[in-house]
Design a protein around this motif. Structure first.
Motif, PDB file in Angstrom:
ATOM      1  N   ARG A 278       0.814  -1.212   0.000  1.00 14.30           N
ATOM      2  CA  ARG A 278       0.000   0.000   0.000  1.00 14.30           C
ATOM      3  C   ARG A 278       0.851   1.266   0.000  1.00 14.30           C
ATOM      4  NH1 ARG A 278      -4.753  -0.963  -1.798  1.00 14.30           N
ATOM      5  NH2 ARG A 278      -5.582   0.864  -0.717  1.00 14.30           N
ATOM      6  N   GLN A 279       0.641   2.095  -0.977  1.00 12.75           N
ATOM      7  CA  GLN A 279       1.179   3.445  -1.082  1.00 12.75           C
ATOM      8  C   GLN A 279       2.676   3.549  -0.847  1.00 12.75           C
ATOM      9  OE1 GLN A 279      -0.836   4.808  -2.739  1.00 12.75           O
ATOM     10  NE2 GLN A 279      -2.551   3.520  -2.171  1.00 12.75           N
ATOM     11  N   VAL A 280       3.380   2.676  -1.522  1.00 16.61           N
ATOM     12  CA  VAL A 280       4.834   2.773  -1.577  1.00 16.61           C
ATOM     13  C   VAL A 280       5.256   2.484  -3.012  1.00 16.61           C
ATOM     14  CG1 VAL A 280       5.087   0.361  -0.848  1.00 16.61           C
ATOM     15  CG2 VAL A 280       7.032   1.920  -0.650  1.00 16.61           C
ATOM     16  N   SER A 281       6.121   3.315  -3.538  1.00 17.86           N
ATOM     17  CA  SER A 281       6.587   3.124  -4.910  1.00 17.86           C
ATOM     18  C   SER A 281       7.928   2.400  -4.906  1.00 17.86           C
ATOM     19  CB  SER A 281       6.726   4.479  -5.608  1.00 17.86           C
ATOM     20  OG  SER A 281       7.750   5.244  -5.005  1.00 17.86           O
ATOM     21  N   GLY A 282       8.438   2.154  -6.091  1.00 13.35           N
ATOM     22  CA  GLY A 282       9.726   1.509  -6.218  1.00 13.35           C
ATOM     23  C   GLY A 282      10.871   2.452  -5.881  1.00 13.35           C
ATOM     24  N   VAL A 283      12.077   1.902  -5.917  1.00 14.66           N
ATOM     25  CA  VAL A 283      13.303   2.656  -5.652  1.00 14.66           C
ATOM     26  C   VAL A 283      14.128   2.685  -6.935  1.00 14.66           C
ATOM     27  CG1 VAL A 283      15.453   2.737  -4.333  1.00 14.66           C
ATOM     28  CG2 VAL A 283      13.324   2.017  -3.223  1.00 14.66           C
ATOM     29  N   VAL A 284      14.553   3.872  -7.336  1.00 17.79           N
ATOM     30  CA  VAL A 284      15.372   4.039  -8.530  1.00 17.79           C
ATOM     31  C   VAL A 284      16.821   4.298  -8.126  1.00 17.79           C
ATOM     32  CG1 VAL A 284      15.748   5.366 -10.645  1.00 17.79           C
ATOM     33  CG2 VAL A 284      13.432   5.018  -9.791  1.00 17.79           C
ATOM     34  N   SER A 285      17.744   3.581  -8.744  1.00 19.95           N
ATOM     35  CA  SER A 285      19.178   3.793  -8.527  1.00 19.95           C
ATOM     36  C   SER A 285      19.818   4.066  -9.884  1.00 19.95           C
ATOM     37  CB  SER A 285      19.828   2.569  -7.884  1.00 19.95           C
ATOM     38  OG  SER A 285      19.210   2.246  -6.659  1.00 19.95           O
TER      39      SER A 285
END
Length: 350
Positions: A278-285
């Motif tokens: 719920r209401q968490v996006s991915g992480v971009v590196s």
């Protein structure tokens, strides 16, 4: 721009957790005015929980009587062949979950009906709507255009089995029997075993097949698959190598899914959350090393928004004509072509 009127065809577990709960909070963008659900107790429970005023026993009654601007057909994908054609022929924009169907043959029919009736058919590859994926796509396209970090060379996707629910609340349920709908049969040249293999593959890994094309922006073909079902590899029209690692291991309480898009002098990596988190996006590196400037690693801060919520926003925007849908039926059909070729390739090991 005025709010659009949304109707739901099916409000089972995924319909509630992945879709209905996300549209329900977008009160400035839409209102949910009707649902079709053959289980009367389930229909009443869900309508009361979400304040939906109109209930219909099936999609045919819904199409005859409901006044909606768009439909979310939250169905198991092997039901689409008996429901979605009626929606497309009625000329109502429709959202369906991935994949577009089980077989290429049915997918071609749905694409044709959508084109003949001039109606939007968005297919729910929600990972394309994750803010991290949208951000990464922008960077990848910039690098392609500028050539500043060399050529795109390789895309690697990994998604072992894990806890895909991610702690999401359970849906409303009843003890009513599930509606009897004849599931779409497999391809004519597939035996029962191959059809089961295809069903499992498109259920679990078609997202990743699609995500590869999201970054390539071109078609690719299967070049190899191992006998254990862990790995498949492919090559794009321009010669980019791609790999999908399906089950090198599994986890019990975590979700390990990543996409790495590699250029000659840098890469963009996305680590995605569990699909129902719920209401968490991915992480971009982002890594850059052009051999001249100081090498760098960067992680931008993403908004607190899950891909499913942003997907609902994107469907509404597509219906309103604000921007194109992240993935329409014609492109989704390409995923099935690769899926069928994968199962045919695996047959050589049997």
């Amino acid at each position: 721009m005025k709010k659009i009127k949304i109707g739901f065809v099916g409000v089972g577990g995924m319909g509630q957790m992945a879709h209905l709960s996300n549209y329900a909070v977008l009160k400035n963008e839409c209102e949910i005015v009707a649902l079709a659900e053959p289980r009367p107790q389930m229909a009443e429970l869900v309508a009361r929980r979400y304040g939906i005023p109109q209930i219909y026993a099936d999609h045919k009654e819904f199409l005859e009587r409901a006044d909606v601007d768009a439909i979310v057909a939250a169905q198991p994908f092997r039901n689409y062949h008996s429901i979605v054609p009626d929606i497309l022929q009625a000329g109502v924009p429709v959202f369906t979950e991935k994949p577009i169907s089980l077989t290429v043959e049915t997918g071609e029919r749905l694409v044709r009906l959508g084109e003949e009736n001039g109606v939007l058919h968005m297919v729910g590859y929600h990972k394309r709507s994750d803010p991290a994926m949208e951000y990464a796509k922008t960077v990848v396209e910039q690098w392609k255009t500028s050539g500043e970090l060399g050529k795109l060379r390789y895309i690697r996707v990994i998604m072992p089995p894990g806890d895909w629910v991610g702690g999401a609340d359970a849906p409303l349920v009843t003890d009513e029997p599930y509606p009897s709908i004849q599931p779409e049969p497999g391809p004519k040249d597939f035996d029962d075993h191959q059809t089961r293999q295809l069903d499992a593959f498109v259920n679990y890994y078609i997202h990743q097949v699609n995500a590869i094309r999201f970054f390539l922006q071109e078609s690719y073909r299967l070049t190899y698959a191992d006998r254990s079902g862990v790995l498949l590899t492919g090559e794009s029209d321009s010669g980019v190598t791609v790999t999908l690692e399906m089950a090198p291991y599994k986890t019990s309480v975590e979700w390990h899914e990543s996409i790495q898009v590699c250029f000659e002098q840098g890469y963009v990596r996305i680590d995605l959350p569990a699909p129902l988190a719920r209401q968490v996006s991915g992480v971009v590196s982002i890594m850059r090393d052009n051999g001249k400037d100081q090498p760098s690693h960067f992680q931008p801060v993403m908004p607190n928004m899950a891909a499913m919520r942003k997907q609902a926003i994107n469907f509404i925007a597509a219906v309103q004509g604000i921007r194109p849908a992240p993935c329409e039926a014609k492109e989704a059909l390409e995923d099935l072509r690769l899926a069928e070729s994968y199962i045919r390739f695996m047959a050589r090991y049997q």
